[in-house]
Design a protein around this motif. Structure first.
Motif, short mmCIF file in Angstrom:
data_model
loop_
_atom_site.label_atom_id
_atom_site.label_comp_id
_atom_site.label_asym_id
_atom_site.label_seq_id
_atom_site.Cartn_x
_atom_site.Cartn_y
_atom_site.Cartn_z
N HIS A 157 0.79 -1.26 -0.05
CA HIS A 157 0.13 0.00 -0.12
C HIS A 157 0.79 1.36 0.10
O HIS A 157 2.02 1.21 0.34
N ILE A 158 0.31 2.41 -0.48
CA ILE A 158 0.77 3.58 -0.33
C ILE A 158 -0.19 4.48 0.55
O ILE A 158 -1.44 4.56 0.32
N LEU A 159 0.45 4.97 1.73
CA LEU A 159 -0.52 5.71 2.68
C LEU A 159 -0.03 7.11 2.43
O LEU A 159 1.05 7.43 2.82
N VAL A 160 -0.94 8.06 2.30
CA VAL A 160 -0.90 9.59 2.24
C VAL A 160 -1.97 10.16 3.25
O VAL A 160 -2.84 9.78 3.70
N GLU A 161 -1.61 11.45 3.67
CA GLU A 161 -2.55 12.14 4.62
C GLU A 161 -3.72 12.47 3.86
O GLU A 161 -4.80 12.57 4.69
N ASP A 162 -3.76 12.97 2.75
CA ASP A 162 -5.09 13.66 2.17
C ASP A 162 -5.49 13.13 0.70
O ASP A 162 -4.38 12.67 0.11
N ALA A 166 -3.43 11.46 -2.73
CA ALA A 166 -3.83 10.09 -3.15
C ALA A 166 -4.17 9.91 -4.39
O ALA A 166 -3.68 8.91 -5.40
N LYS A 167 -4.99 10.82 -5.15
CA LYS A 167 -5.48 10.79 -6.50
C LYS A 167 -4.37 11.31 -7.39
O LYS A 167 -4.33 10.47 -8.42
N ILE A 223 -5.10 -2.57 -8.48
CA ILE A 223 -4.75 -1.69 -7.83
C ILE A 223 -6.20 -0.57 -7.38
O ILE A 223 -6.90 -0.34 -8.41
N SER A 224 -6.23 -0.49 -6.04
CA SER A 224 -7.50 0.28 -5.69
C SER A 224 -7.45 1.72 -5.97
O SER A 224 -6.38 2.49 -6.15
N GLU A 230 -8.96 5.51 9.18
CA GLU A 230 -8.36 6.56 10.21
C GLU A 230 -7.11 6.90 10.16
O GLU A 230 -6.38 7.92 10.83
N HIS A 231 -6.26 6.32 9.30
CA HIS A 231 -4.89 6.60 9.25
C HIS A 231 -4.44 7.47 7.99
O HIS A 231 -3.37 8.07 7.91
N GLY A 232 -5.48 7.60 7.04
CA GLY A 232 -5.32 8.46 5.92
C GLY A 232 -6.04 7.81 4.80
O GLY A 232 -6.99 7.34 4.90
N TYR A 233 -5.24 8.03 3.60
CA TYR A 233 -5.89 7.53 2.42
C TYR A 233 -4.68 6.65 1.84
O TYR A 233 -3.66 6.71 1.69
N HIS A 234 -5.16 5.22 1.57
CA HIS A 234 -4.50 4.20 1.21
C HIS A 234 -4.80 3.90 -0.47
O HIS A 234 -5.76 3.87 -0.77
#
Length: 289
Positions: A157-162, A166-167, A223-224, A230-234
């Motif tokens: 996964h790639i996790l980002v805050e906003d 993510a887009k 790929i989603s 709760e952690h951000g955008y995956h």
């Protein structure tokens, strides 16, 4: 079994005891204003705190060394390296292993020396243990449910805050950019980012609900779109899946034997050590202090 690398504080005490016995007792090791702390005072304090434990380990080490020499036990470099690789893998890789060594205050050479001792002792103690088919079958019957495996997903996964970030990343992936590279560059989950976003296999209940629901519903290699938790955008990349599998005795037998062997090693080692100590005239002047 006793493993010296698990006792950094005790080893420190041993070193103090040894140096304390070999140098003048009035040597000053610290000052607080005009007040002095002597090596003798430090020695006495450490002996009261952990001295007997440290000395017991040193006595056992002497007995072990003499017994292994008598038995002419040898361990090859290949065996030591294989066990070292197992230990490194068990703590999560080279970086985690190096961090554990640093935290314990020991070098890799000291750790490998301890492995050599452990393997040597195991060579002597293991023949005392008899694991029967009845033992392994009884363990299997009692633990069949826990030995079975649930369905699992392997994902990165790639996790980002906003959502905007993510887009942006989702668009780069759609244009053919490498998932692992983008994970290393952008993911705020630093633990997985170093591995290109890899999370390994996980079963139900291991991830937050939104993440888990998406991952288990996806096809392999899919790929989603950004998934909010709760952690951000995956952004999730499913790389493999494993179906649930009921435990089969023949498939589990070898692992059960290893498990039962490890469980019985401590008792067998204690019995062996007690018998070995009876062969030597051991004097312990700390007893009673």
């Amino acid at each position: 079994m006793t493993k010296k690398w698990l006792y950094p504080l005790v080893i420190a005490v041993i070193l103090v005891i040894v140096t304390g016995c070999s140098q003048g007792n009035e040597e000053i090791v610290a000052k607080v204003g005009d007040e002095k702390i002597t090596k003798e005072e430090l020695y006495d304090t450490l002996v009261k705190a952990s001295g007997q434990q440290a000395l017991d380990i040193m006595i056992e080490d002497k007995v072990i060394a003499m017994e292994l020499k008598k038995e002419k036990v040898t361990v090859s470099d290949e065996e030591v390296e294989a066990e070292l690789a197992t230990q490194i893998e068990s703590v999560g890789g080279e970086e985690a292993f190096a961090a554990a060594l640093e935290q314990g205050g020991i070098t890799e050479k000291e750790f490998k020396d301890s492995i050599t001792e452990y393997l040597s002792i195991r060579e002597v103690v293991e023949p005392r243990i008899d694991i029967t088919d009845e033992d392994t079958k009884a363990y299997f019957d009692e633990n069949k449910e826990s030995l079975s495996t649930e369905d699992q997903v392997e994902a990165s996964h790639i996790l980002v805050e906003d959502e905007a970030t993510a887009k942006e990343i989702a668009k780069k992936l759609a244009n053919g950019e490498d998932f692992a590279t983008l994970a290393k560059e952008h993911s705020t989950d630093t633990g997985s980012a170093e591995k290109g976003g890899e999370l390994g296999y996980f079963s139900h209940g291991k991830m937050v609900a939104e993440f888990e629901e998406e991952a288990f519903s996806m096809e392999i290699d899919a790929i989603s779109e950004p998934v909010k938790t709760e952690h951000g955008y995956h952004i999730i990349h499913v790389t493999d899946k494993k179906a649930a599998k009921e435990a089969v005795y023949e498939d589990s037998k070898e692992d059960i034997e290893k498990l039962l062997l490890e469980e019985q090693m401590q008792t067998a080692y204690t019995d062996w050590m007690d018998e070995a100590k009876e062969k030597y005239d051991i004097e312990n002047s700390l007893l009673g202090k």
